[in-house]
Design a protein around this motif. Structure first.
Motif, PDB file in Angstrom:
ATOM      1  N   MET A   1      42.486  47.308  29.122  1.00 13.21           N
ATOM      2  CA  MET A   1      41.267  47.995  29.501  1.00 13.21           C
ATOM      3  C   MET A   1      40.665  48.212  28.246  1.00 13.21           C
ATOM      4  N   THR A   2      39.116  48.201  28.259  1.00 14.73           N
ATOM      5  CA  THR A   2      38.688  48.588  26.972  1.00 14.73           C
ATOM      6  C   THR A   2      37.958  49.981  27.156  1.00 14.73           C
ATOM      7  N   PRO A   3      38.203  50.431  26.230  1.00 14.20           N
ATOM      8  CA  PRO A   3      37.566  52.100  26.173  1.00 14.20           C
ATOM      9  C   PRO A   3      35.868  51.893  26.387  1.00 14.20           C
ATOM     10  N   ASN A   4      35.171  52.373  27.417  1.00 11.75           N
ATOM     11  CA  ASN A   4      33.724  52.669  27.324  1.00 11.75           C
ATOM     12  C   ASN A   4      33.623  54.202  27.823  1.00 11.75           C
ATOM     13  N   SER A   5      32.385  54.565  28.234  1.00 14.74           N
ATOM     14  CA  SER A   5      31.949  55.826  28.532  1.00 14.74           C
ATOM     15  C   SER A   5      32.686  56.328  29.984  1.00 14.74           C
ATOM     16  N   ARG A   6      32.874  55.296  30.605  1.00 16.68           N
ATOM     17  CA  ARG A   6      33.498  55.586  32.076  1.00 16.68           C
ATOM     18  C   ARG A   6      34.974  55.805  31.979  1.00 16.68           C
ATOM     19  N   ASP A   7      35.534  55.546  30.918  1.00 16.05           N
ATOM     20  CA  ASP A   7      37.008  55.564  30.749  1.00 16.05           C
ATOM     21  C   ASP A   7      37.496  56.738  29.952  1.00 16.05           C
ATOM     22  N   ARG A   8      36.418  57.609  29.725  1.00 17.07           N
ATOM     23  CA  ARG A   8      36.872  58.657  28.545  1.00 17.07           C
ATOM     24  C   ARG A   8      37.520  59.688  29.449  1.00 17.07           C
ATOM     25  N   LEU A  10      37.994  63.339  30.480  1.00 16.72           N
ATOM     26  CA  LEU A  10      37.451  64.667  30.656  1.00 16.72           C
ATOM     27  C   LEU A  10      38.298  65.684  29.879  1.00 16.72           C
ATOM     28  N   LEU A  11      39.568  65.973  30.091  1.00 17.04           N
ATOM     29  CA  LEU A  11      40.368  66.856  29.382  1.00 17.04           C
ATOM     30  C   LEU A  11      40.767  66.448  28.102  1.00 17.04           C
ATOM     31  N   TYR A  55      32.795  77.996  23.390  1.00 18.58           N
ATOM     32  CA  TYR A  55      33.964  77.366  22.673  1.00 18.58           C
ATOM     33  C   TYR A  55      35.088  77.332  23.541  1.00 18.58           C
ATOM     34  N   SER A  56      35.446  78.194  24.361  1.00 22.16           N
ATOM     35  CA  SER A  56      36.457  77.654  25.193  1.00 22.16           C
ATOM     36  C   SER A  56      36.314  76.547  26.045  1.00 22.16           C
ATOM     37  N   ILE A  57      35.226  76.348  26.520  1.00 22.01           N
ATOM     38  CA  ILE A  57      34.943  75.229  27.587  1.00 22.01           C
ATOM     39  C   ILE A  57      35.179  73.995  26.443  1.00 22.01           C
ATOM     40  N   HIS A  58      34.612  74.004  25.205  1.00 18.55           N
ATOM     41  CA  HIS A  58      34.669  72.940  24.494  1.00 18.55           C
ATOM     42  C   HIS A  58      35.956  72.626  23.731  1.00 18.55           C
ATOM     43  N   ILE A  63      33.020  67.619  26.607  1.00 17.14           N
ATOM     44  CA  ILE A  63      31.728  67.832  27.081  1.00 17.14           C
ATOM     45  C   ILE A  63      30.727  67.965  25.719  1.00 17.14           C
ATOM     46  N   GLN A  64      29.815  67.309  25.624  1.00 21.57           N
ATOM     47  CA  GLN A  64      28.833  67.758  24.629  1.00 21.57           C
ATOM     48  C   GLN A  64      28.653  69.430  24.484  1.00 21.57           C
ATOM     49  N   MET A  65      28.536  69.775  23.284  1.00 23.85           N
ATOM     50  CA  MET A  65      28.277  70.900  23.180  1.00 23.85           C
ATOM     51  C   MET A  65      26.791  71.505  23.556  1.00 23.85           C
TER      52      MET A  65
END
Length: 101
Positions: A1-8, A10-11, A55-58, A63-65
């Motif tokens: 699989m090639t990494p793209n924005s859908r394969d990132r 979340l954790l 910062y705890s979420i980040h 997820i973008q800051m």
């Protein structure tokens, strides 16, 4: 699989964000234990809590800051509005017989 924005994933773990969170949280604990005044604890304490939440979420989520900051700001404003409603006597769930607690 090639990494793209859908394969990132979340954790993830961001060490720098976790270190910043830890420092801000330690300052919050020190303020909570030792400071009893009308400026530092309520105002600076609230500001530091918002920073700590962001910062705890980040630290744990990819997820973008900017999105985290906007969400945290909306959350903080909501809490402040609820506190204002409680102080001004606007009927809220605080006095409701239906609310639990």
């Amino acid at each position: 699989m090639t990494p793209n924005s859908r394969d990132r994933k979340l954790l993830r773990f961001d060490r720098q964000s976790f270190i910043i969170f830890s420092i801000v949280f330690a300052i919050e604990v020190i303020i909570a234990i030792f400071v009893r005044d009308r400026w530092i604890r309520p105002l600076l304490g609230d500001l530091l809590v918002v920073i700590a939440i962001a910062y705890s979420i980040h630290a744990f989520f990819a997820i973008q800051m900017t999105k985290i900051a906007i969400g945290t700001l909306i959350f903080a404003y909501s809490i402040e509005l609820l506190q204002l409603a409680r102080q001004t006597g606007i009927p809220t769930l605080y006095r409701s017989k239906v609310s639990v607690g």
